[in-house]
Design an enzyme around this catalytic site. Structure first.
Site, short mmCIF file in Angstrom:
data_model
loop_
_atom_site.label_atom_id
_atom_site.label_comp_id
_atom_site.label_asym_id
_atom_site.label_seq_id
_atom_site.Cartn_x
_atom_site.Cartn_y
_atom_site.Cartn_z
N ARG A 121 0.81 -1.24 0.00
CA ARG A 121 0.00 0.00 0.00
C ARG A 121 0.84 1.28 0.00
NH1 ARG A 121 -3.46 -3.21 3.19
NH2 ARG A 121 -5.23 -3.82 1.90
N LYS A 142 2.79 11.56 -11.22
CA LYS A 142 1.95 10.64 -12.01
C LYS A 142 2.77 9.39 -12.25
CE LYS A 142 -1.33 13.35 -14.67
NZ LYS A 142 -1.72 13.81 -16.01
N GLU A 184 9.00 17.89 -24.80
CA GLU A 184 8.28 18.24 -23.56
C GLU A 184 8.76 19.60 -23.03
OE1 GLU A 184 5.61 16.68 -22.50
OE2 GLU A 184 5.82 14.50 -22.59
N LYS A 226 6.42 23.04 -14.71
CA LYS A 226 5.64 21.87 -14.31
C LYS A 226 5.30 21.93 -12.82
CE LYS A 226 4.61 17.20 -14.46
NZ LYS A 226 4.67 15.94 -15.13
N GLU A 236 -5.16 16.82 -10.95
CA GLU A 236 -5.75 17.13 -12.26
C GLU A 236 -7.27 17.30 -12.19
OE1 GLU A 236 -3.62 15.33 -15.55
OE2 GLU A 236 -5.42 15.42 -16.77
N ARG A 240 -4.16 21.17 -14.24
CA ARG A 240 -3.06 20.25 -14.59
C ARG A 240 -3.22 19.65 -15.99
NH1 ARG A 240 0.30 15.85 -10.99
NH2 ARG A 240 1.56 15.11 -12.73
N ASN A 244 -1.12 18.28 -20.72
CA ASN A 244 -1.37 17.30 -21.78
C ASN A 244 -1.39 17.91 -23.17
OD1 ASN A 244 -1.74 14.76 -20.44
ND2 ASN A 244 -3.47 15.77 -19.42
N HIS A 247 -0.84 15.82 -26.25
CA HIS A 247 -0.91 14.40 -25.86
C HIS A 247 -2.15 13.68 -26.38
CE1 HIS A 247 2.42 15.60 -23.38
NE2 HIS A 247 2.55 14.41 -22.85
N HIS A 251 -0.67 10.44 -27.66
CA HIS A 251 -0.95 9.12 -27.09
C HIS A 251 -1.65 8.21 -28.11
CE1 HIS A 251 -0.81 10.43 -22.55
NE2 HIS A 251 0.37 10.15 -23.04
N HIS A 264 7.98 8.78 -27.11
CA HIS A 264 6.90 9.58 -26.55
C HIS A 264 7.01 11.03 -27.03
CE1 HIS A 264 3.84 10.88 -23.73
NE2 HIS A 264 4.68 11.78 -23.22
P1 NAD Z 1 12.58 5.74 -21.66
O1 NAD Z 1 12.55 5.72 -20.20
O2 NAD Z 1 12.13 4.55 -22.39
O3 NAD Z 1 14.06 6.11 -22.14
C1 NAD Z 1 14.32 6.16 -23.52
C2 NAD Z 1 15.50 5.25 -23.91
O4 NAD Z 1 16.69 5.86 -23.45
C3 NAD Z 1 15.46 3.87 -23.29
O5 NAD Z 1 15.92 2.93 -24.25
C4 NAD Z 1 16.49 3.94 -22.15
O6 NAD Z 1 17.11 2.69 -21.90
C5 NAD Z 1 17.48 4.93 -22.70
N1 NAD Z 1 18.18 5.72 -21.70
C6 NAD Z 1 17.66 6.31 -20.61
N2 NAD Z 1 18.58 7.04 -20.00
C7 NAD Z 1 19.71 6.90 -20.69
C8 NAD Z 1 21.02 7.46 -20.56
N3 NAD Z 1 21.32 8.33 -19.61
N4 NAD Z 1 21.95 7.08 -21.46
C9 NAD Z 1 21.65 6.24 -22.47
N5 NAD Z 1 20.44 5.71 -22.67
C10 NAD Z 1 19.47 6.05 -21.78
O7 NAD Z 1 11.73 6.95 -22.24
P2 NAD Z 1 11.53 8.46 -21.79
O8 NAD Z 1 11.40 9.19 -23.06
O9 NAD Z 1 12.50 8.92 -20.79
O10 NAD Z 1 10.10 8.43 -21.04
C11 NAD Z 1 8.94 8.15 -21.75
C12 NAD Z 1 7.85 7.74 -20.80
O11 NAD Z 1 7.60 8.81 -19.88
C13 NAD Z 1 6.53 7.43 -21.46
O12 NAD Z 1 6.06 6.20 -20.99
C14 NAD Z 1 5.62 8.55 -21.01
O13 NAD Z 1 4.28 8.15 -20.93
C15 NAD Z 1 6.19 8.89 -19.68
N6 NAD Z 1 5.86 10.23 -19.20
C16 NAD Z 1 5.36 10.34 -17.95
C17 NAD Z 1 5.07 11.58 -17.43
C18 NAD Z 1 4.57 11.70 -16.03
O14 NAD Z 1 4.16 12.79 -15.64
N7 NAD Z 1 4.61 10.64 -15.26
C19 NAD Z 1 5.30 12.74 -18.20
C20 NAD Z 1 5.82 12.59 -19.47
C21 NAD Z 1 6.10 11.32 -19.97
N1 GLY Z 2 2.63 14.88 -18.06
C1 GLY Z 2 1.33 15.23 -17.64
C2 GLY Z 2 1.24 15.49 -16.18
O1 GLY Z 2 2.18 15.33 -15.45
O2 GLY Z 2 0.20 15.86 -15.71
#
Ligand code: NAD
Ligand code: GLY
Length: 359
Positions: A121, A142, A184, A226, A236, A240, A244, A247, A251, A264
């Protein structure tokens, strides 16, 4: 090392940002008043191969330090990997005083954060982002995974106890991932800060201008935007949702192509172009769509991808967006650079613009 505070209704936590600051990880754990019975580092194969040993080295005087390595990319945000993380944690005797460290990009951050939010939990976690994109995902709480019927459909709002962003990690990040994360950053400028947008636009016209020194200041600015939004609306209920921007279609493209088949940020960049075009129609004004198109093209975003994707299918995916209300698609629209609003948009208009951009 710069420290900013992220303040939400549920939690106030520090963000440390700078070069080489990972060496302070132990003191940061203490600073946020954690004395974990055990630590589980969750990372992916690539990040693990670069940095896991360094982190384990920092913890050599601690007992009960575990690590779990997930596959790279979006496919790791699955119910399967989520369950395996829990199995690993339970098998190794993690308890309610354990700490999870999310070492990686947005995928690891979202997944590990969701594991932390649900393990017994909820146990504390620290975000250690390693991508440009994660300047967004590591802040704001998130966390979640994908369902095959929709992106980020299973998740929670669960804040980390700290965010430690060591810019040196970005040295190994491939350019395509830097570009993805920069989308972003552009988003943060467009939704909130015209001056910031012009700074980005005038400094980064070619891929090679995305230097690490420029990125550090841009990332800091993006995080502050942010943090300001999240501090006003953690869950949200309204504001918030502006985060998006880009997005709704972004998405949908990711879902249609299959998770992991487009980054992404690339998908969000196309989603922003689309949202700008929709905004021009809704507000009946010129927002400079062609300027954005040319800029995004130069930076390498796949600006013509809609030519290869079926518009009807994208509409179906857009209808699964979390902002949909009573079947109506609601999008974040650009009123002017630095100012957005959320509006219902008719399916007819959405389809016609998809078809136009797909010509
Ligand atoms: P990711 O985590 O898949 O990283 C992209 C690639 O880069 C991967 O292959 C990883 O192994 C590689 N990598 C990471 N760090 C590295 C480094 N320092 N050196 C070499 N390679 C490295 O993708 P991302 O673009 O970081 O994140 C995308 C995700 O984030 C999506 O799932 C998206 O939905 C999510 N997201 C979440 C929020 C939120 O508020 N929670 C906001 C925006 C995006
Ligand atoms: N990336 C969208 C949020 O954090 O609300």
């Amino acid at each position: 090392m710069i420290t900013n505070w992220i303040e939400t209704t549920s939690q106030k936590y520090p963000l440390f940002i700078g070069q080489g600051i990972i060496k302070h990880l132990n003191s940061i754990i203490e600073k946020v008043q954690l004395s974990p019975s055990s630590i589980l580092i969750i990372t992916d194969e690539k990040v693990g191969s670069y940095y896991l040993n360094d982190i384990l080295g920092l913890f050599q005087n601690r007992k009960n330090v575990y690590h779990y390595i997930v596959p790279c990319g979006e496919k790791a945000k699955s119910i399967d990997t989520f369950y395996r993380c829990h199995t690993y944690a339970l098998s190794n005797g993690l308890d309610r005083s354990s700490l999870i460290i999310a070492l990686g990009g947005g995928v690891v951050g979202d997944l590990a954060g969701f594991v932390a939010s649900t393990f017994m939990r909820g146990i504390p976690f620290i975000q250690v982002p390693t991508t440009v994109l994660a300047h967004d995902s590591a802040v704001g709480g998130k966390v979640g995974i994908n369902h095959e019927l929709g992106k980020n459909m299973i998740g929670a709002f669960y804040q980390p106890r700290a965010v430690l962003y060591d810019m040196n990690f970005l040295q190994t990040l491939p350019f395509d991932e830097i570009r993805s994360g920069f989308a972003e950053v552009i988003k943060h400028s467009l939704i909130h800060d015209k001056t910031f947008y012009h700074l980005l636009k005038s400094n980064v016209n070619e891929p090679n201008e995305l230097t690490l020194s420029f990125l550090q200041s841009a990332i800091e600015k993006g995080i502050l935007i942010k943090a300001s939004v999240v501090s006003q609306d953690e869950h949200e209920s309204g504001l918030r949702a502006i985060l998006n921007f880009g997005h709704t279609l972004g998405h949908a493209i990711e879902g249609y192509l299959g998770y992991g088949n487009i980054s992404h940020g690339d998908a969000v960049a196309i989603g922003m172009l689309y949202a700008i075009k929709v905004s021009e129609k809704v507000y009946q004004k010129d927002l400079g769509y062609m300027t954005f198109y040319t800029w995004f093209d130069k930076l390498g975003y796949p600006v013509n991808i809609l030519r290869t994707l079926p518009s009807n299918e994208l509409i179906k995916w857009m209808k699964k967006d979390k902002k949909v209300k009573s079947g109506e698609i609601r999008m974040v629209l650009l009123f002017e650079v630095g100012s957005v609003e959320i509006k219902s948009v008719s399916e007819e208009l959405l389809l016609s613009i998809l078809l136009e951009m797909g010509e």
